[in-house]
Design an enzyme around this catalytic site. Structure first.
Site, PDB file in Angstrom:
ATOM      1  N   VAL A 150       0.824  -1.208   0.000  1.00 56.67           N
ATOM      2  CA  VAL A 150       0.000   0.000   0.000  1.00 56.67           C
ATOM      3  C   VAL A 150       0.860   1.260   0.000  1.00 56.67           C
ATOM      4  CG1 VAL A 150      -1.733   1.301   1.306  1.00 56.67           C
ATOM      5  CG2 VAL A 150      -1.903  -1.186   1.140  1.00 56.67           C
ATOM      6  N   GLU A 151       2.060   1.187   0.539  1.00 57.28           N
ATOM      7  CA  GLU A 151       2.915   2.374   0.635  1.00 57.28           C
ATOM      8  C   GLU A 151       3.812   2.513  -0.597  1.00 57.28           C
ATOM      9  OE1 GLU A 151       4.518   3.169   4.621  1.00 57.28           O
ATOM     10  OE2 GLU A 151       3.293   1.508   5.343  1.00 57.28           O
ATOM     11  N   MET A 152       4.985   1.910  -0.599  1.00 58.41           N
ATOM     12  CA  MET A 152       5.880   2.010  -1.748  1.00 58.41           C
ATOM     13  C   MET A 152       5.758   0.829  -2.710  1.00 58.41           C
ATOM     14  SD  MET A 152       9.318   3.623  -0.026  1.00 58.41           S
ATOM     15  CE  MET A 152       9.396   5.374   0.411  1.00 58.41           C
TER      16      MET A 152
END
Length: 344
Positions: A150-152
Protein backbone atom coordinates in the site's frame (compact mmCIF):
# COMPACT_ATOMS: atom_id res chain seq x y z
CA UNK A 1 1.89 -8.16 82.65
CA UNK A 2 2.88 -6.44 79.41
CA UNK A 3 -0.19 -4.61 78.04
CA UNK A 4 1.58 -2.59 75.34
CA UNK A 5 -0.04 -2.83 71.85
CA UNK A 6 1.31 -5.57 69.58
CA UNK A 7 4.04 -4.61 67.16
CA UNK A 8 2.83 -4.28 63.53
CA UNK A 9 4.43 -6.68 61.04
CA UNK A 10 7.18 -5.12 58.93
CA UNK A 11 5.24 -5.43 55.66
CA UNK A 12 2.38 -3.37 57.07
CA UNK A 13 4.81 -0.60 58.00
CA UNK A 14 6.33 -0.66 54.54
CA UNK A 15 2.93 -0.45 52.85
CA UNK A 16 1.73 2.35 55.11
CA UNK A 17 4.96 4.26 54.53
CA UNK A 18 4.61 3.94 50.77
CA UNK A 19 1.00 5.11 50.94
CA UNK A 20 2.03 8.14 52.98
CA UNK A 21 4.75 9.11 50.49
CA UNK A 22 2.31 8.71 47.59
CA UNK A 23 -0.24 10.96 49.30
CA UNK A 24 2.37 13.60 50.03
CA UNK A 25 3.54 13.60 46.39
CA UNK A 26 -0.03 13.80 45.09
CA UNK A 27 -0.77 16.70 47.45
CA UNK A 28 2.34 18.54 46.34
CA UNK A 29 1.40 18.39 42.66
CA UNK A 30 -2.39 18.22 42.86
CA UNK A 31 -3.76 20.66 40.24
CA UNK A 32 -6.14 22.42 42.63
CA UNK A 33 -3.14 23.60 44.63
CA UNK A 34 -1.39 25.10 41.63
CA UNK A 35 -1.95 28.78 40.83
CA UNK A 36 -3.03 29.43 37.24
CA UNK A 37 -0.49 32.25 37.04
CA UNK A 38 2.40 31.29 39.33
CA UNK A 39 4.77 34.00 40.55
CA UNK A 40 8.08 34.19 38.71
CA UNK A 41 10.22 32.88 41.64
CA UNK A 42 8.65 29.44 41.07
CA UNK A 43 10.54 29.21 37.79
CA UNK A 44 13.77 28.45 39.58
CA UNK A 45 12.55 25.02 40.69
CA UNK A 46 12.89 23.72 37.11
CA UNK A 47 16.47 24.72 36.43
CA UNK A 48 17.92 21.52 37.83
CA UNK A 49 18.63 17.98 36.73
CA UNK A 50 15.77 16.44 38.70
CA UNK A 51 13.07 17.45 36.22
CA UNK A 52 11.43 14.51 34.40
CA UNK A 53 11.86 16.31 31.06
CA UNK A 54 15.38 17.03 29.86
CA UNK A 55 16.49 19.29 27.00
CA UNK A 56 17.73 17.88 23.73
CA UNK A 57 21.47 18.40 23.12
CA UNK A 58 22.22 21.62 21.26
CA UNK A 59 24.81 19.94 19.06
CA UNK A 60 23.71 17.32 16.52
CA UNK A 61 24.81 13.72 17.07
CA UNK A 62 28.28 12.71 15.91
CA UNK A 63 27.35 11.03 12.62
CA UNK A 64 29.16 10.20 9.40
CA UNK A 65 28.26 13.24 7.31
CA UNK A 66 28.76 11.34 4.08
CA UNK A 67 26.08 8.89 5.16
CA UNK A 68 23.83 11.75 6.31
CA UNK A 69 24.06 13.41 2.87
CA UNK A 70 23.43 10.15 1.03
CA UNK A 71 20.60 9.26 3.40
CA UNK A 72 18.98 12.64 2.78
CA UNK A 73 19.08 12.04 -0.98
CA UNK A 74 17.57 8.57 -0.53
CA UNK A 75 14.95 9.94 1.90
CA UNK A 76 13.70 12.11 -0.97
CA UNK A 77 14.17 9.44 -3.66
CA UNK A 78 11.01 8.43 -5.58
CA UNK A 79 12.80 5.40 -7.03
CA UNK A 80 12.29 3.62 -3.72
CA UNK A 81 8.65 3.10 -4.76
CA UNK A 82 7.42 0.72 -7.46
CA UNK A 83 5.87 3.44 -9.65
CA UNK A 84 8.39 6.18 -8.79
CA UNK A 85 5.77 8.39 -7.11
CA UNK A 86 6.41 7.98 -3.36
CA UNK A 87 9.47 8.83 -1.26
CA UNK A 88 9.98 8.76 2.50
CA UNK A 89 9.56 12.53 2.39
CA UNK A 90 6.09 12.16 0.86
CA UNK A 91 4.64 11.14 4.24
CA UNK A 92 7.34 12.68 6.46
CA UNK A 93 7.61 16.25 5.25
CA UNK A 94 10.40 18.09 7.01
CA UNK A 95 8.80 21.47 6.39
CA UNK A 96 5.58 20.32 8.09
CA UNK A 97 6.80 18.91 11.39
CA UNK A 98 7.96 15.63 9.84
CA UNK A 99 4.41 14.54 8.91
CA UNK A 100 1.96 15.07 6.03
CA UNK A 101 -0.92 16.47 8.15
CA UNK A 102 -3.28 13.76 6.90
CA UNK A 103 -5.36 11.26 8.83
CA UNK A 104 -3.92 8.48 6.67
CA UNK A 105 -1.18 8.80 4.08
CA UNK A 106 -1.52 7.72 0.47
CA UNK A 107 0.88 5.31 -1.19
CA UNK A 108 1.38 4.14 -4.77
CA UNK A 109 -1.65 4.28 -7.07
CA UNK A 110 -3.33 6.55 -4.52
CA UNK A 111 -3.93 3.73 -2.07
CA UNK A 112 -4.95 4.86 1.42
CA UNK A 113 -3.09 3.62 4.48
CA UNK A 114 -4.75 2.61 7.75
CA UNK A 115 -2.66 4.42 10.37
CA UNK A 116 -1.46 7.95 11.01
CA UNK A 117 2.12 8.69 9.95
CA UNK A 118 4.24 9.64 13.00
CA UNK A 119 6.82 12.39 12.82
CA UNK A 120 10.31 11.45 11.68
CA UNK A 121 11.86 14.23 13.77
CA UNK A 122 13.66 12.91 16.87
CA UNK A 123 12.75 9.36 15.82
CA UNK A 124 16.27 8.27 16.76
CA UNK A 125 15.26 8.75 20.41
CA UNK A 126 12.36 6.26 20.17
CA UNK A 127 13.03 2.93 21.83
CA UNK A 128 11.08 1.18 19.06
CA UNK A 129 9.66 2.24 15.69
CA UNK A 130 6.06 2.22 14.35
CA UNK A 131 2.99 2.66 16.53
CA UNK A 132 2.99 -1.04 17.41
CA UNK A 133 6.75 -1.17 17.95
CA UNK A 134 7.36 -3.91 15.39
CA UNK A 135 10.75 -2.50 14.37
CA UNK A 136 13.56 -2.39 16.91
CA UNK A 137 15.71 0.09 14.96
CA UNK A 138 15.46 2.80 12.34
CA UNK A 139 17.24 0.45 9.94
CA UNK A 140 14.50 -2.15 10.38
CA UNK A 141 11.85 0.52 10.01
CA UNK A 142 13.03 1.35 6.47
CA UNK A 143 12.05 -2.16 5.35
CA UNK A 144 8.40 -1.50 6.24
CA UNK A 145 7.28 1.15 3.74
CA UNK A 146 9.52 -0.09 0.92
CA UNK A 147 7.93 -3.55 0.97
CA UNK A 148 4.41 -2.54 1.98
CA UNK A 149 2.11 -2.98 -1.05
CA UNK A 150 0.00 0.00 0.00
CA UNK A 151 2.92 2.37 0.63
CA UNK A 152 5.88 2.01 -1.75
CA UNK A 153 4.96 -1.43 -3.05
CA UNK A 154 8.51 -2.32 -4.03
CA UNK A 155 11.28 -4.69 -2.94
CA UNK A 156 15.02 -4.40 -2.50
CA UNK A 157 15.88 -6.18 -5.75
CA UNK A 158 13.85 -3.63 -7.70
CA UNK A 159 15.14 -0.64 -5.72
CA UNK A 160 18.79 -1.68 -6.08
CA UNK A 161 18.35 -2.23 -9.83
CA UNK A 162 16.97 1.31 -10.23
CA UNK A 163 19.70 2.95 -8.17
CA UNK A 164 22.45 1.08 -9.98
CA UNK A 165 21.33 2.65 -13.24
CA UNK A 166 22.01 6.11 -11.77
CA UNK A 167 25.79 6.86 -12.04
CA UNK A 168 25.62 9.41 -9.23
CA UNK A 169 24.44 6.77 -6.78
CA UNK A 170 27.14 4.34 -7.86
CA UNK A 171 29.79 6.95 -7.04
CA UNK A 172 28.24 8.07 -3.75
CA UNK A 173 27.83 4.52 -2.42
CA UNK A 174 31.32 3.47 -3.54
CA UNK A 175 32.83 6.40 -1.63
CA UNK A 176 31.20 5.26 1.62
CA UNK A 177 30.50 1.54 1.38
CA UNK A 178 33.10 -0.89 -0.04
CA UNK A 179 30.35 -3.23 -1.28
CA UNK A 180 28.41 -0.46 -3.02
CA UNK A 181 24.63 -0.38 -3.38
CA UNK A 182 23.02 -3.00 -1.15
CA UNK A 183 19.81 -3.15 0.84
CA UNK A 184 21.78 -3.01 4.08
CA UNK A 185 23.67 0.09 2.96
CA UNK A 186 20.51 1.84 1.80
CA UNK A 187 18.91 1.18 5.17
CA UNK A 188 22.04 2.35 6.97
CA UNK A 189 22.24 5.64 5.05
CA UNK A 190 18.56 6.50 5.50
CA UNK A 191 18.64 5.61 9.21
CA UNK A 192 21.77 7.72 9.72
CA UNK A 193 20.06 10.70 8.11
CA UNK A 194 17.00 10.19 10.28
CA UNK A 195 19.18 10.20 13.40
CA UNK A 196 20.35 13.66 12.37
CA UNK A 197 16.78 14.98 12.49
CA UNK A 198 16.82 16.34 16.01
CA UNK A 199 14.99 19.54 16.97
CA UNK A 200 16.68 21.15 19.96
CA UNK A 201 16.35 24.60 21.49
CA UNK A 202 12.59 24.73 21.95
CA UNK A 203 11.40 27.50 24.24
CA UNK A 204 10.89 24.91 26.96
CA UNK A 205 14.43 23.61 26.47
CA UNK A 206 15.69 27.16 26.90
CA UNK A 207 13.62 27.44 30.05
CA UNK A 208 15.05 24.20 31.44
CA UNK A 209 18.52 25.59 30.79
CA UNK A 210 17.76 28.62 32.94
CA UNK A 211 16.13 31.23 30.68
CA UNK A 212 13.17 32.15 32.90
CA UNK A 213 11.75 34.49 30.23
CA UNK A 214 11.50 31.75 27.60
CA UNK A 215 7.97 30.75 28.62
CA UNK A 216 4.98 32.60 30.05
CA UNK A 217 3.31 32.08 33.45
CA UNK A 218 0.40 30.36 31.69
CA UNK A 219 2.78 27.96 29.94
CA UNK A 220 4.55 27.27 33.22
CA UNK A 221 1.21 26.56 34.90
CA UNK A 222 0.44 24.15 32.06
CA UNK A 223 3.63 22.23 32.74
CA UNK A 224 2.78 22.00 36.43
CA UNK A 225 -0.65 20.63 35.51
CA UNK A 226 0.99 18.25 33.02
CA UNK A 227 2.97 16.83 35.92
CA UNK A 228 0.23 17.08 38.51
CA UNK A 229 -2.38 15.17 36.54
CA UNK A 230 0.14 12.44 35.70
CA UNK A 231 0.75 13.02 31.96
CA UNK A 232 4.44 12.99 32.83
CA UNK A 233 4.30 9.30 33.74
CA UNK A 234 4.19 8.41 30.03
CA UNK A 235 5.69 11.56 28.51
CA UNK A 236 9.11 12.28 29.99
CA UNK A 237 12.79 12.24 29.12
CA UNK A 238 14.49 14.11 26.29
CA UNK A 239 11.88 13.09 23.70
CA UNK A 240 8.98 13.58 26.13
CA UNK A 241 7.79 10.07 25.30
CA UNK A 242 8.74 7.41 22.79
CA UNK A 243 10.34 5.19 25.44
CA UNK A 244 7.57 2.84 26.55
CA UNK A 245 4.34 1.10 25.58
CA UNK A 246 0.94 1.94 27.03
CA UNK A 247 -2.65 0.86 26.52
CA UNK A 248 -5.00 3.37 24.91
CA UNK A 249 -7.92 3.41 27.30
CA UNK A 250 -6.39 2.60 30.69
CA UNK A 251 -9.10 4.22 32.80
CA UNK A 252 -12.02 4.39 30.36
CA UNK A 253 -12.36 2.38 27.14
CA UNK A 254 -11.33 4.33 24.04
CA UNK A 255 -12.65 1.83 21.51
CA UNK A 256 -16.44 1.67 21.53
CA UNK A 257 -18.38 -1.52 20.91
CA UNK A 258 -20.12 0.02 17.89
CA UNK A 259 -16.84 1.03 16.30
CA UNK A 260 -15.43 -1.65 14.00
CA UNK A 261 -11.83 -2.41 14.89
CA UNK A 262 -9.04 -2.33 12.32
CA UNK A 263 -5.77 -4.21 12.52
CA UNK A 264 -4.10 -0.88 13.33
CA UNK A 265 -6.41 -0.50 16.36
CA UNK A 266 -5.07 -3.73 17.79
CA UNK A 267 -1.68 -2.19 18.55
CA UNK A 268 0.91 -4.62 19.86
CA UNK A 269 -1.60 -7.47 19.70
CA UNK A 270 -1.24 -7.52 15.90
CA UNK A 271 2.40 -8.53 16.46
CA UNK A 272 2.35 -10.64 19.62
CA UNK A 273 -1.18 -12.15 19.57
CA UNK A 274 -1.08 -11.74 23.33
CA UNK A 275 -4.45 -10.46 24.60
CA UNK A 276 -2.67 -8.29 27.16
CA UNK A 277 -1.24 -6.31 24.23
CA UNK A 278 -4.63 -5.43 22.73
CA UNK A 279 -4.78 -1.64 22.12
CA UNK A 280 -1.23 -1.20 23.46
CA UNK A 281 0.87 1.30 21.50
CA UNK A 282 4.25 2.95 21.68
CA UNK A 283 3.76 6.23 23.50
CA UNK A 284 4.57 9.03 21.02
CA UNK A 285 7.08 11.73 21.83
CA UNK A 286 5.56 15.17 22.25
CA UNK A 287 8.25 17.36 20.73
CA UNK A 288 6.83 19.61 17.99
CA UNK A 289 3.39 18.25 18.85
CA UNK A 290 1.74 21.52 17.84
CA UNK A 291 2.85 20.83 14.23
CA UNK A 292 1.82 17.20 13.87
CA UNK A 293 -1.98 17.17 13.82
CA UNK A 294 -4.13 15.12 13.43
CA UNK A 295 -3.45 13.07 16.53
CA UNK A 296 -3.49 9.48 17.81
CA UNK A 297 -2.76 6.34 15.81
CA UNK A 298 -6.06 6.68 13.95
CA UNK A 299 -5.60 10.36 13.10
CA UNK A 300 -9.09 11.00 14.41
CA UNK A 301 -8.37 14.05 16.58
CA UNK A 302 -7.77 17.36 14.77
CA UNK A 303 -6.69 19.67 17.61
CA UNK A 304 -4.46 19.69 20.68
CA UNK A 305 -7.35 20.79 22.87
CA UNK A 306 -9.37 17.75 21.86
CA UNK A 307 -6.53 15.25 22.27
CA UNK A 308 -5.67 16.61 25.74
CA UNK A 309 -9.31 16.22 26.76
CA UNK A 310 -9.38 12.65 25.40
CA UNK A 311 -6.15 11.73 27.15
CA UNK A 312 -7.50 13.09 30.41
CA UNK A 313 -10.68 11.04 30.09
CA UNK A 314 -9.31 7.74 28.82
CA UNK A 315 -5.76 7.63 30.23
CA UNK A 316 -6.18 9.47 33.51
CA UNK A 317 -9.88 9.02 34.26
CA UNK A 318 -10.30 12.77 34.70
CA UNK A 319 -12.67 15.22 33.03
CA UNK A 320 -10.25 18.09 32.63
CA UNK A 321 -11.57 21.62 33.17
CA UNK A 322 -11.44 23.85 30.09
CA UNK A 323 -9.03 26.25 31.78
CA UNK A 324 -6.63 23.44 32.64
CA UNK A 325 -6.75 22.15 29.06
CA UNK A 326 -5.93 25.64 27.80
CA UNK A 327 -2.89 25.85 30.08
CA UNK A 328 -1.64 22.36 29.19
CA UNK A 329 -1.97 23.16 25.48
CA UNK A 330 -0.05 26.39 26.04
CA UNK A 331 2.75 24.32 27.57
CA UNK A 332 2.71 21.81 24.69
CA UNK A 333 3.19 24.65 22.22
CA UNK A 334 6.51 25.51 23.89
CA UNK A 335 7.92 22.14 22.75
CA UNK A 336 8.44 23.20 19.10
CA UNK A 337 12.14 23.23 18.38
CA UNK A 338 14.60 24.09 15.65
CA UNK A 339 16.09 22.09 12.80
CA UNK A 340 19.37 23.14 11.32
CA UNK A 341 19.29 26.29 13.45
CA UNK A 342 15.94 27.43 12.04
CA UNK A 343 12.60 27.37 13.91
CA UNK A 344 10.19 24.74 12.70
Amino acid sequence: MDISPPTSPLWIKVVLGAMLLTCLYAWEFWPSKLPSVPPSPHYSVLTNSREPITPLPLEPPDLDQGKVALGKKLFNELKLSHDNTIACASCHQLDHGGVDAKKYSRGIYGQLGNINAPTVYNSGYNFRQFWNGRAATLEQQVDGPVNNPVEMGSNWTEVISKLQKDPSYAIKFANIYPDGITAENIRDAIATFERSLITPNSRFDKFLRGDTKAITPKEFAGYQLFKGYGCISCHQGSNIGGNLYEKLGIMRPYFKENRPLTEADMGRYAITRNLEDMHVFKVPGLRNIALTAPYLHDGSVPTLEQVVRIMGEHQLGVDLPTEDISEIVAFLKTLTGEYGGNPL
